[in-house]
Write a protein that holds these residues in place. Structure first.
Motif, PDB file in Angstrom:
ATOM      1  N   GLN A 204      -6.088  12.776  -1.153  1.00 27.00           N
ATOM      2  CA  GLN A 204      -5.484  11.501  -0.783  1.00 27.00           C
ATOM      3  C   GLN A 204      -4.449  11.700   0.328  1.00 27.00           C
ATOM      4  O   GLN A 204      -3.466  12.419   0.132  1.00 27.00           O
ATOM      5  CB  GLN A 204      -4.826  10.858  -1.995  1.00 27.00           C
ATOM      6  N   GLU A 206      -2.070   9.864   1.432  1.00 27.21           N
ATOM      7  CA  GLU A 206      -0.709   9.473   1.056  1.00 27.21           C
ATOM      8  C   GLU A 206      -0.020  10.588   0.268  1.00 27.21           C
ATOM      9  O   GLU A 206       1.158  10.884   0.480  1.00 27.21           O
ATOM     10  CB  GLU A 206      -0.731   8.189   0.220  1.00 27.21           C
ATOM     11  N   ILE A 207      -0.768  11.184  -0.645  1.00 23.80           N
ATOM     12  CA  ILE A 207      -0.196  12.263  -1.457  1.00 23.80           C
ATOM     13  C   ILE A 207       0.007  13.518  -0.620  1.00 23.80           C
ATOM     14  O   ILE A 207       1.012  14.230  -0.768  1.00 23.80           O
ATOM     15  CB  ILE A 207      -1.087  12.531  -2.687  1.00 23.80           C
ATOM     16  N   GLU A 209       0.756  13.573   2.519  1.00 24.54           N
ATOM     17  CA  GLU A 209       1.933  13.329   3.365  1.00 24.54           C
ATOM     18  C   GLU A 209       3.226  13.507   2.567  1.00 24.54           C
ATOM     19  O   GLU A 209       4.191  14.120   3.047  1.00 24.54           O
ATOM     20  CB  GLU A 209       1.861  11.920   3.943  1.00 24.54           C
ATOM     21  N   ILE A 210       3.252  12.997   1.346  1.00 26.60           N
ATOM     22  CA  ILE A 210       4.450  13.127   0.509  1.00 26.60           C
ATOM     23  C   ILE A 210       4.667  14.584   0.120  1.00 26.60           C
ATOM     24  O   ILE A 210       5.801  15.068   0.064  1.00 26.60           O
ATOM     25  CB  ILE A 210       4.332  12.219  -0.727  1.00 26.60           C
ATOM     26  N   GLU A 218       0.209  18.953  -3.671  1.00 25.48           N
ATOM     27  CA  GLU A 218      -0.277  17.632  -4.066  1.00 25.48           C
ATOM     28  C   GLU A 218      -0.241  17.478  -5.592  1.00 25.48           C
ATOM     29  O   GLU A 218       0.051  16.399  -6.110  1.00 25.48           O
ATOM     30  CB  GLU A 218      -1.705  17.410  -3.554  1.00 25.48           C
ATOM     31  N   TRP A 225       5.033  11.921  -9.866  1.00 24.43           N
ATOM     32  CA  TRP A 225       4.771  10.471  -9.901  1.00 24.43           C
ATOM     33  C   TRP A 225       4.581  10.018 -11.348  1.00 24.43           C
ATOM     34  O   TRP A 225       5.155   9.001 -11.777  1.00 24.43           O
ATOM     35  CB  TRP A 225       3.528  10.151  -9.077  1.00 24.43           C
ATOM     36  N   ASP A 258       8.287   6.963  -1.855  1.00 24.84           N
ATOM     37  CA  ASP A 258       7.159   7.795  -2.249  1.00 24.84           C
ATOM     38  C   ASP A 258       6.356   7.113  -3.352  1.00 24.84           C
ATOM     39  O   ASP A 258       5.121   7.059  -3.302  1.00 24.84           O
ATOM     40  CB  ASP A 258       7.651   9.155  -2.766  1.00 24.84           C
ATOM     41  N   ALA A 261       4.355   4.228  -2.016  1.00 27.37           N
ATOM     42  CA  ALA A 261       3.203   4.668  -1.234  1.00 27.37           C
ATOM     43  C   ALA A 261       2.056   5.103  -2.140  1.00 27.37           C
ATOM     44  O   ALA A 261       0.882   4.795  -1.882  1.00 27.37           O
ATOM     45  CB  ALA A 261       3.608   5.813  -0.302  1.00 27.37           C
ATOM     46  N   ILE A 262       2.382   5.802  -3.217  1.00 25.61           N
ATOM     47  CA  ILE A 262       1.340   6.236  -4.158  1.00 25.61           C
ATOM     48  C   ILE A 262       0.773   5.038  -4.904  1.00 25.61           C
ATOM     49  O   ILE A 262      -0.446   4.918  -5.086  1.00 25.61           O
ATOM     50  CB  ILE A 262       1.903   7.289  -5.130  1.00 25.61           C
ATOM     51  N   ILE A 265      -2.046   3.149  -3.091  1.00 27.93           N
ATOM     52  CA  ILE A 265      -3.342   3.768  -2.809  1.00 27.93           C
ATOM     53  C   ILE A 265      -4.455   2.841  -3.284  1.00 27.93           C
ATOM     54  O   ILE A 265      -4.498   2.423  -4.444  1.00 27.93           O
ATOM     55  CB  ILE A 265      -3.466   5.144  -3.506  1.00 27.93           C
TER      56      ILE A 265
END
Length: 280
Positions: A204, A206-207, A209-210, A218, A225, A258, A261-262, A265
């Motif tokens: 993913q 988004e994950i 990037e975080i 990841e 999360w 964060d 953003a997750i 998804i």
């Protein structure tokens, strides 16, 4: 990527809720006895205090061997197992729960789950047997697994012992908002299995990037999360590196951006979906 020394994360720093450590070791599909026992021993000596197994995993004996081999007192370990769907009649629950204790080599388990509301499951018959085991002191807590909100409501109504947890598949691609809400209403903890979506979270963006932002993996981001959602995660890991990487998720602190953003998804993926599942 920066790494932390997993040995520096003391067991007591692992946040707990209702006595259940927020991060545990899952053992589903850890079927090689020697490897399973070594995974459990490694995790416990690293600092894990929550071990999860089940009758159908066919590894309770190996899990027990790992617990016995670890330099950790039994009373400091939160041990959970599950009754399989063919063993959910009242008498079978009583008999096979004792068989599980024998295989695990323990006098009690901290949590005994109904694995699925399927097969021989009957809310009153099954849960009365678990309540009986609870009264006898053979189990410290009663739990359910893969229960939808309607099954959970019924279980709460008929079970004499308090239900402390509902274990379900839960990860960023299956956040289970309705189940989490129902559990909150009844003061029931959510335990998330397959919290890494069997590896799908690694792909993913988004994950990813975080993870780069926090100099983390990841897997660590996904577990952090879950922790922010109040979910107890039990990722499976066999090797020391993966066991340690998951443990180090306790050092990852996500910020609200964060989490948002997750949560945003736009992909849903259920990894565990047998024909007898209550949603089918």
């Amino acid at each position: 990527m920066a790494t932390h020394d997993a040995d520096t994360i003391a067991p007591e720093t692992c946040p707990t809720t209702s006595g259940i450590p927020m991060l545990g070791l899952g053992t589903w599909q850890n079927e090689d006895p020697e490897q399973c026992a070594e995974s459990v021993r490694t995790a416990l000596e690293m600092g894990y205090r929550h071990i999860d197994t089940a009758q159908i995993y066919d590894n309770e004996e190996a899990v027990g061997e790992g617990i016995a081999a670890a330099d950790v007192d039994r009373e400091d370990i939160f041990l959970a197992t599950k009754i399989w769907i063919s063993n959910l009649s009242h008498e079978d629950v009583l008999e096979t729960a004792r068989d599980s204790l024998d295989r695990l080599g323990v006098e009690y388990v901290d949590l005994l789950y109904v694995h699925w509301p399927a097969g021989e499951y009957d809310a009153e018959e099954t849960l009365s047997a678990l309540s009986e085991l609870y009264e006898e002191g053979l189990i410290e807590n009663v739990g359910v697994s893969n229960f939808q909100p309607e099954h959970l409501e019924e279980a709460v109504d008929v079970c004499d012992a308090p239900i402390v947890a509902n274990q379900v598949e839960l990860h960023p691609l299956l956040p289970q908002a309705e189940i989490r809400e129902t559990c909150t209403e009844h003061d029931i903890e959510v335990v998330g299995y397959s919290p890494l979506a069997r590896g799908r979270v690694f792909d993913q963006p988004e994950i990813q990037e975080i993870a780069a932002k926090h100099d983390a993996s990841e897997a660590q981001v996904s577990l952090a999360w879950a922790r922010e959602k109040g979910v107890i995660a039990i990722p499976k890991a066999t090797g020391e590196d993966h066991i340690g990487d998951n443990w180090e998720s306790l050092t990852v602190d996500l910020d609200p951006a964060d989490i948002d953003a997750i949560d945003a998804i736009d992909e849903t993926n259920r990894a565990v979906d047998p024909d007898f599942a209550p949603w089918n």
